[in-house]
Structures are given as C-alpha cells and as structure tokens.
Write a protein that holds these residues in place. Structure first.
Motif, PDB file in Angstrom:
ATOM      1  N   LEU B 272       5.902  -1.063  -0.441  1.00 29.38           N
ATOM      2  CA  LEU B 272       4.492  -1.136  -0.040  1.00 29.38           C
ATOM      3  C   LEU B 272       3.673   0.023  -0.576  1.00 29.38           C
ATOM      4  O   LEU B 272       2.440  -0.086  -0.642  1.00 29.38           O
ATOM      5  N   PHE B 273       4.331   1.144  -0.964  1.00 34.28           N
ATOM      6  CA  PHE B 273       3.548   2.262  -1.487  1.00 34.28           C
ATOM      7  C   PHE B 273       2.777   1.864  -2.740  1.00 34.28           C
ATOM      8  O   PHE B 273       1.779   2.498  -3.089  1.00 34.28           O
ATOM      9  N   GLN B 274       3.234   0.806  -3.401  1.00 34.53           N
ATOM     10  CA  GLN B 274       2.496   0.340  -4.580  1.00 34.53           C
ATOM     11  C   GLN B 274       1.087  -0.129  -4.230  1.00 34.53           C
ATOM     12  O   GLN B 274       0.226  -0.220  -5.109  1.00 34.53           O
ATOM     13  N   LEU B 275       0.856  -0.446  -2.947  1.00 34.69           N
ATOM     14  CA  LEU B 275      -0.522  -0.723  -2.539  1.00 34.69           C
ATOM     15  C   LEU B 275      -1.403   0.477  -2.837  1.00 34.69           C
ATOM     16  O   LEU B 275      -2.552   0.333  -3.267  1.00 34.69           O
ATOM     17  N   VAL B 276      -0.864   1.680  -2.587  1.00 41.63           N
ATOM     18  CA  VAL B 276      -1.620   2.907  -2.847  1.00 41.63           C
ATOM     19  C   VAL B 276      -1.674   3.192  -4.342  1.00 41.63           C
ATOM     20  O   VAL B 276      -2.745   3.422  -4.907  1.00 41.63           O
ATOM     21  N   SER B 277      -0.503   3.153  -4.981  1.00 46.03           N
ATOM     22  CA  SER B 277      -0.459   3.613  -6.376  1.00 46.03           C
ATOM     23  C   SER B 277      -1.263   2.691  -7.287  1.00 46.03           C
ATOM     24  O   SER B 277      -1.734   3.133  -8.331  1.00 46.03           O
ATOM     25  N   LYS B 278      -1.422   1.415  -6.898  1.00 50.33           N
ATOM     26  CA  LYS B 278      -2.152   0.492  -7.761  1.00 50.33           C
ATOM     27  C   LYS B 278      -3.449  -0.034  -7.130  1.00 50.33           C
ATOM     28  O   LYS B 278      -4.113  -0.900  -7.711  1.00 50.33           O
ATOM     29  N   GLY B 279      -3.800   0.469  -5.958  1.00 56.47           N
ATOM     30  CA  GLY B 279      -5.047   0.026  -5.326  1.00 56.47           C
ATOM     31  C   GLY B 279      -5.047  -1.468  -5.039  1.00 56.47           C
ATOM     32  O   GLY B 279      -5.976  -2.188  -5.406  1.00 56.47           O
ATOM     33  N   VAL B 280      -3.996  -1.925  -4.360  1.00 58.63           N
ATOM     34  CA  VAL B 280      -3.796  -3.356  -4.108  1.00 58.63           C
ATOM     35  C   VAL B 280      -4.044  -3.644  -2.631  1.00 58.63           C
ATOM     36  O   VAL B 280      -3.808  -2.794  -1.771  1.00 58.63           O
TER      37      VAL B 280
END
Lengths: 345, 345
Positions: B272-280
């Motif tokens: 879920l951290f990819q929500l932050v790293s990619k602005g999702v």
C-alpha cells in the motif's frame, strides 16, 4: 573558498532499526565551482522519517532508489550562499535545497531535478525563525496542508484522526484541522506525548496507541466515528481508521512509519472491503506534488504561528557529528515536533 | 389474488463455498394487501455475487446485516404488478425492486428504504429485453459506469485493467472503457473466458489469473503500466494493480470476490505504500450511491448495445427451484456475463 567538506554517508544498511554506527562521516575535497554552480554553507538540516525508506536494499515502486553503501545522504536543508557562478544567486542569499547531510553543498543548475520538495530556492524569512521553513512553513507544513485540504477535502465539522500527532507533520496537521473547524483526535506513542496533544496543542481527544487495540482506543475517542484519517503510519493504524470511518470518509496517506524498519513489508489491513461498504477512499500523496499550494500554506500557517494559535516544538541537534543521533532519535520517536540539526555558529 | 407464495431462505450458513443445500425454499401464505402496498409477480431475478456477503455470520462495518437462518433472501428483481393498493402503481405495470428470490413480492410504501439500488420503480423497457434492466441497463451497468466515470475519472488514452472481466459488471466495464477510448486489459479465471474477452469483447489484451503471479501477468499485458484498475476482486489482484500502477493512478473498488468465501478476511496488500510513492488513490463505492447517473448510463449503454458495439451474455436458470443452482454456479464463476433466474412462463 573552503577546500574541504564533510558528508554523512550510509556505511552499512541497517538491519532493523537504524543505529548511529550504520552511518559514517566522510571527508572530501570541495571542487572549484563550474559555471552555473552555487556553493552553499548549510546551517539547518531537516531530519525526516522518509529517509529511512532509502536506507533499505530496495525501495517501493515509484520511489527514489536506495542509497548505496558509501553514498552521501541527501535531504532538505537551509544554508547561505558562500560563492556563486550563477547569476540567480549571490553570496549571502539564504536558500533551501535538497543537498543536506553535509557541511557544504555544491549545487549545479540541475539542482531542481532532485525529486521531492523542489530544488535550490531563495528564502525570505522576514521576521520568522529560519528553520521554520524546514518545518511548519516548509515541507512538514505542506505535507499537512496538502493532505488535509487538497487530498482529504477537509470540511468544517469533520471529525479527524491524526496519527503520529506529536510529530513534525502530525502536530501541524492536527492544529490546522482544529483551526479549520474540525473535531480532532490525535494519537502518539507515549503518555508524555498524549499530554502534549491534549494540553499544549488543545486537541479534542488523544490516546497512546500502545494502550490497547487501536480500533477500540479510537472508538472511545470518537464514539460517532471519523470522517478523515491523516495517515503517516499505515498498518494497524489504517485498519483501525477504516473500522471507525463514517460513510464517505477519506484517508490522506503521506507515510507508513510502521513499516520503515521492516525488510519485508507487513500485510495491509484485512478490512479494505469497508472502502466499498462505506464509500471510503484512500489517497496517497507526496508534498512535492503540491508545490502550487505552498504560498497559501505559508500565509495561513504563518498567521497561526504569529498569533500563537498554533504551537510548534523542535528537537535540535548540533553539528554534523550529531546528525546520526538526530536520525536515530527521530526514528525512535524521541522527538516532539520537528527534529533538526543545526550546523555552524 | 394468489393465496400462496414461495420464498428462497437461508437454511444454514455456508462453511466455505456456498452449496445448494445451504438454501431452502419455504411456503408462506400471501397476506391481503394493506393500503399503499403492491403485489408483484416476479419474472426475473438478478443473481449477484454481493449476496454472498450477507450469508456469513458477520458483515463488514457499514454493510447490510447478515441474513439469519430461516430468513428470506432479498435481491434485485423485475416483475409485473398483479394488484395494487397504491395509486402510483397499476396492475400490469412492469417494475424493478429489491424483493427478489421469491415468486411474489408484497411491497409496502417503505420499499425504497431497503438499501442498495433503489426500491420499487416503474420500468419502460421500450424495445429492449426486459432483463437487461437487471444487467447492463440496471445495477450491473451502473456499477460499471459509476466506477469508471465518476470514481476512477476515466480519460481517453488511459490504460485500464478490469478484473473479473467476463462477469456481469466486468464485461460492461471493459467494453465501456474501450468505447470511451481506453486501452483495456481484462482478466478472468479460465482459458474460455480469456478467449471471450479477446475475441468476443475485443479487448486489447487478456489473461487467466491462474497462469502465474498476477503482477507478472499484468506487466506482460500492460508493459507501460496501468492508469485505472476496476476492482471487484481485491487481495492479490489489488496488490498486482498497485505494482503496475502509473503515477496518479486510480482504483475503483466495487467488490472483493476473493474474500467472500472466507470466514476470516485475508490480509490486504503489503504494498500500500505505493499509494504514497506514486500518488495513487483507491476509492470504494456502491452503485446505489450513484442513482443520479442512471439515466445517462442507460442512454449511453443502450446505444452501444443497440448498434452492436457492446456485447452482452447471459446465463439463465428457470424457476425458483433453480435459484440455488444459479447462485452456486455464479459464485463458482461458471457464468460469462450476467446470471439470471427466470420465473414463470
């Protein structure tokens, strides 16, 4: 012009929580300036949790790459221009930039290409403490402001939970939400911090997340549920937020502190179906995507700070030699408010 | 007026996948109509996966409560008014409503208070097959339309992944995205369905999610990444979507098929951290919150169906006695397109 520089580098990758011995200070000569370059003497370093992400052997898809052992760290900093071969900057200018964790920074014309919160930028602090431009008027402030206003679409009367609410970003987010007419619950990791949230920051409720199942602690603090969760922790905190979310709720996710020390990321919340059942959204973001809001943010937050409606705490370390201790202390959660490292003077 | 009714009821709670023996048909007298009530003879039942959620002993926070053993099931249906004590409805009217899974429905003036996709509503099918108003022009169509247009903010040129793309909702979402100018990847659970997605629906790429790690299958189908994920599965599908998401990507989440049979929900994605790293962002929703879009949806999708630009398949069972088989078949994934149960005639 000084001929000598010192830089904080990754020595060996941390295995679990970062130790000061994982970092080393290396000496390096300062090269002559090429055309377009600027020499900055750093005076303040911003000590931010996100750097932990780049100390592991891999970083999440979409994030900046890991630091390699021996590589100098980078991070937000403020300094004074000592020499300039760039007509946009003159000796004596006060600037912010991304080449922290070193005594001097040589910044080329490509300084602005380093990701995150901008490149080399002139600052006019007016009557305000310079280091606030790394904290409530800088990246921390913009993370709080963009998350609440642009991402979570905060409305007056919303009930808002802010995790890590005694930290640099959380303390600003919690107080900004209060000023914007929200009911605000804060959580933190010690009784002292809870006391700070209740007495100093004046939040409506606060709890220590070690005191029981977070879902129950949150339900007790916000019996009617929450509309917004400002998330810099993830994991069990995010799960508790979903359990307590009202229909139409919003999560602004700016970090995942719970996971930064883990080599293998922990599983996500098992209750994501509540996004469907309650029509909730989770939106991740980085402050660097919201630089267009920085002027509005500074104007609003500087006003609150000037007239005392917003409080701001700092934990200040001194000299580059103390930067490793600053990092480990901040990652352990020793700080209330912003962690900084002061260089020189 | 008939004096006798039959209703499909929960017999005993399923332990794992639903079995036809978990459901029972019970006889009941039909009461006289009170003022305001309408007697509807059901002709079409919509067989939808979401009913599985209410067969467990608990439902997620914010969802409708579980059915109790012995309680009649409810679900979307179409029927004909046989008698009416309500001036808004006359014998012969064609209506849709929420009291499916029974031969006759007695619907009071509080019919509209049952959650989800509206209450008792008159239908004017014009030249279109009546049962389409349970499928592409009804709840399935609105779930697809609202998810893509209102929740995921679909843009021409987006690359879109639709999971369960051979199902009632997914097949419409995938084709609607194509019509709106997107590049569309579909996934499903068998080679036959993949063939259907590629040849019949004309998607740009398709894969069987059993054929390997989903993240890799999706990467092969969309080497440049995806902008939108239309999610009715959750779990490992959602994790694969985040791994392959481009910056600024959106997830419209309308269900969690992967979890409906589990007594204990499975952990969420660990990335879920990819929500932050990619602005999702991930946004959950139910079609019932978007009834204001129903007229636009019907107009657009009816146009595609009329001129053959959108295909639509049905798996039809006959008689209330077959409703348990219809449910288990649909939950097993035997269907391509919409599963229906035809009553009478």
């Amino acid at each position: 012009m000084p001929s000598h520089n010192r830089l904080l580098c990754l020595g060996s990758r941390p295995d679990g929580p970062l130790q000061t011995g994982d970092l080393v200070i290396t000496d390096a000569p300062l090269p002559d300036l090429a055309t377009g370059e600027v020499l900055v003497r750093n005076t303040w370093l911003s000590i931010d949790p996100s750097i932990r992400i780049r100390l592991g052997s891999t970083t999440p898809n979409g994030y900046l790459p890991p630091f390699e052992p021996g590589e100098p760290l980078v991070g937000l900093a403020i300094g004074v221009v000592e020499r300039s071969e760039n007509s946009d900057f003159a000796p004596g200018d006060i600037v912010s930039h991304m080449y922290g964790y070193r005594d001097y920074a040589v910044i080329g014309t490509d300084g602005s290409t380093i990701g995150g919160y901008g490149g080399l930028t002139s600052l006019d602090p007016e009557d305000l403490p310079l280091q606030w431009f790394l904290g409530p008027l800088g990246s921390s402030g913009l993370t709080a402001y963009a998350g609440l206003i642009a991402v979570a679409d905060l409305q007056p009367g919303d009930t808002v939970w802010v995790s890590a609410a005694a930290g640099a970003v959380g303390s600003i987010a919690a107080q900004l939400a209060k000023q914007r007419g929200a009911v605000v619950i804060g959580s933190a990791g010690s009784a002292e911090k809870v006391d700070y949230l209740e007495r100093t920051l004046g939040l409506d409720a606060a709890f220590d997340y070690h005191a029981g199942p977070i879902t129950e602690l949150l339900e007790r603090a916000a019996p009617g549920g929450i509309d917004v969760y400002f998330d810099s922790v993830g994991s069990d905190h995010l799960a508790a937020a979903l359990d307590n979310m009202r229909p139409g709720g919003r999560v602004a996710m700016c970090g995942a502190l719970a996971d930064y020390d883990n080599t293998t990321p922990s599983p996500g919340p098992s209750n994501l179906f509540q996004l469907v059942s309650k029509g909730v959204r989770i939106e991740g973001y980085r402050a660097g995507s919201f630089n267009h809001l920085a002027a509005d943010m500074r104007s609003e937050i500087a006003g609150y700070l000037r007239d005392g409606r917003m409080k701001y705490s700092e934990l200040v370390f001194h000299g580059l030699d103390e930067a490793p201790s600053a990092l480990t202390a901040m990652l352990r959660g020793d700080n209330t408010g912003k962690t900084l490292c002061r260089l020189g003077e």
